[in-house]
Design a protein around this motif. Structure first.
Motif, short mmCIF file in Angstrom:
data_model
loop_
_atom_site.label_atom_id
_atom_site.label_comp_id
_atom_site.label_asym_id
_atom_site.label_seq_id
_atom_site.Cartn_x
_atom_site.Cartn_y
_atom_site.Cartn_z
N GLN A 255 10.04 -1.35 9.02
CA GLN A 255 10.31 -0.09 9.22
C GLN A 255 9.73 0.91 8.48
O GLN A 255 9.99 2.05 8.26
CB GLN A 255 11.87 0.25 9.17
CG GLN A 255 12.81 -0.83 10.17
CD GLN A 255 12.31 -0.56 11.48
OE1 GLN A 255 12.35 0.44 12.11
NE2 GLN A 255 11.97 -1.82 12.41
N GLY A 256 8.94 0.53 7.35
CA GLY A 256 8.23 1.37 6.21
C GLY A 256 9.00 1.77 5.06
O GLY A 256 8.74 2.51 4.29
N TYR A 257 10.25 1.00 4.94
CA TYR A 257 11.10 1.38 3.82
C TYR A 257 10.99 0.46 2.36
O TYR A 257 10.69 -0.84 2.96
CB TYR A 257 12.52 1.44 4.13
CG TYR A 257 13.04 2.33 5.43
CD1 TYR A 257 12.70 3.49 5.34
CD2 TYR A 257 13.80 1.83 6.39
CE1 TYR A 257 12.91 4.39 6.33
CE2 TYR A 257 14.28 2.60 7.42
CZ TYR A 257 13.79 3.90 7.42
OH TYR A 257 14.15 4.60 8.62
N ALA A 258 11.22 0.95 1.17
CA ALA A 258 11.18 0.07 0.41
C ALA A 258 12.59 -0.33 0.30
O ALA A 258 13.73 0.24 0.72
CB ALA A 258 10.95 0.73 -0.96
N GLY B 172 0.77 -1.24 -0.04
CA GLY B 172 0.08 -0.13 0.02
C GLY B 172 0.77 1.29 -0.14
O GLY B 172 0.13 2.41 0.13
N ALA B 173 2.11 1.10 -0.14
CA ALA B 173 2.93 2.40 -0.09
C ALA B 173 2.78 3.18 -1.23
O ALA B 173 2.71 2.59 -2.36
CB ALA B 173 4.35 2.07 0.21
N GLY C 197 5.87 3.00 -6.01
CA GLY C 197 5.50 3.43 -4.55
C GLY C 197 6.75 3.90 -3.94
O GLY C 197 6.70 3.74 -2.76
N ILE C 198 7.75 4.49 -4.57
CA ILE C 198 9.06 4.89 -3.97
C ILE C 198 9.05 6.25 -3.78
O ILE C 198 8.55 7.02 -4.88
CB ILE C 198 10.23 4.11 -4.75
CG1 ILE C 198 10.10 2.76 -4.70
CG2 ILE C 198 11.68 4.95 -4.18
CD1 ILE C 198 11.29 2.13 -5.55
#
Length: 353
Positions: free
Chosen positions: A152-155, A117-118, A191-192
């Motif tokens: 951690q929410g990182y790509a 979903g990012a 999504g980046i």
């Protein structure tokens, strides 16, 4: 979620599991290797199975891409049959969101993980080690790091790059920049967040990200600049000053450095991040190392050169000695109970927000 240490850790996995696979082939069992691949392994390592494991650990990088791929598939199959166990497996793998080609060569490829979903996840791009002549993007996927970055929410991207001796270290640095450019050009659809990027790498990969972070020519060739990078995390590298490493480092590694960097001092200097660290540089560095004398000396010297140029540089050392410690920091980084993980997390939060 932790990931199995066996999924394609190249030389180690090949060395441990290739001999049972070859024995199975000799018995006519399932999982048969193509005849040309088996012939390639025999030419490289002979037919003595007692010597084959050590031979493949040392020379796996000399196999063709196709043969390594065939072995890889059978290793995965055997691991699934074992329930993922046998070499310190710690749970199911976190499959990449997708695998992308960033160039025409088969080794110009990357695996990408993006949090579900990012829309604008900060990007951490990993460059594997292997003495510039071997290794795989799967050196990261077999560790805890991809899943930890997602948490951690990182790509997270792990790249392959062309290898010595077929290609040069200069081309490898260009591959790092090209892989990053490929992702940033597609950032919105992937999504980046293209404005929050960190490069990291282990061993030879540490050298390559440090080089890209200090010599802007590689980024510029890919249409990028230091403005496209927020920070660099070189992990336990020892070739930031090539000539110094050849003079003071372990003599057993000298042939690897000569193969990668040659004997011309001007070229060695051009490929030494410490000697390229005059301003400008990437904005911030976190240099990780274990207790190897050459890694300590090289990390401190690079940090000092960066600070003289006005670049923020931190150095953090962790337990571990020799090759075992060198491998352990790559294997364990991302595990919650490994001390370097908390240091990395705090630095990433500070740099990426």
């Amino acid at each position: 979620m932790k990931t199995p240490a066996t999924l394609l850790t190249a030389a180690a996995a090949l060395g441990v599991l290739a001999t049972p696979i070859l024995a199975q082939q000799q018995r006519g069992g399932g999982g048969r290797l193509p005849p040309e691949c088996r012939a390639e392994i025999v030419r490289l390592c002979g037919t003595d199975r007692t010597q084959m494991r050590s031979c493949l650990r040392e020379k796996a990088g000399e196999l063709s891409d196709g043969c390594r791929s065939e072995l890889r598939q059978r290793i995965e199959q055997r691991l699934r049959q074992r329930g993922g166990g046998g070499m310190g497996a710690q749970g199911p793998a976190t499959p990449p969101t997708q695998t992308l080609a960033y160039g025409p060569d088969s080794l110009q490829a990357l695996d990408l993980w993006v949090p579900e979903g990012a829309k604008k996840a900060p990007l951490v791009l990993f460059v594997h080690g292997g003495g510039w002549k071997r290794g795989s993007k799967n050196n990261a996927t077999s560790r805890a790091l991809p899943a930890h970055m997602l948490e951690q929410g990182y790509a997270f991207a792990s790249i392959d790059y062309r290898l010595v001796p077929r290609n040069t270290v200069e081309e490898q640095a260009r591959d790092v920049a090209a892989a990053l450019a490929h992702l940033l050009k597609r950032a919105e659809s992937l999504g980046i967040d293209p404005t929050r990027v960190v490069l990291t790498g282990h061993s030879a990969g540490a050298h390559l990200v440090a080089l890209v972070g200090t010599d802007e020519r590689y980024l510029k060739a890919a249409g990028l600049s230091f403005a496209d990078i927020d920070g660099v995390i070189p992990n336990d590298g020892a070739a930031y000053d090539v000539a110094e490493q050849l003079a003071a480092g372990p003599k057993m590694m000298a042939p690897t450095y000569v193969q990668a960097f040659g004997t011309d001092l001007a070229r060695q200097k051009a490929l030494s991040p410490t000697l390229q660290a005059a301003a400008p540089n990437a904005p911030a560095f976190l240099l990780l190392h274990v207790q190897r004398p050459d890694a300590i000396a090289q990390s401190n010297a690079l940090a000092a050169a960066l600070r003289r140029a006005g670049t923020k540089a931190e150095v953090a050392g962790f337990p571990g000695e020799g090759l075992r410690g060198h491998m352990e920091i790559n294997r364990k980084l991302g595990q919650s109970n490994y001390p370097a993980t908390a240091v990395m997390d705090a630095w990433l939060k500070k740099v990426l927000g």
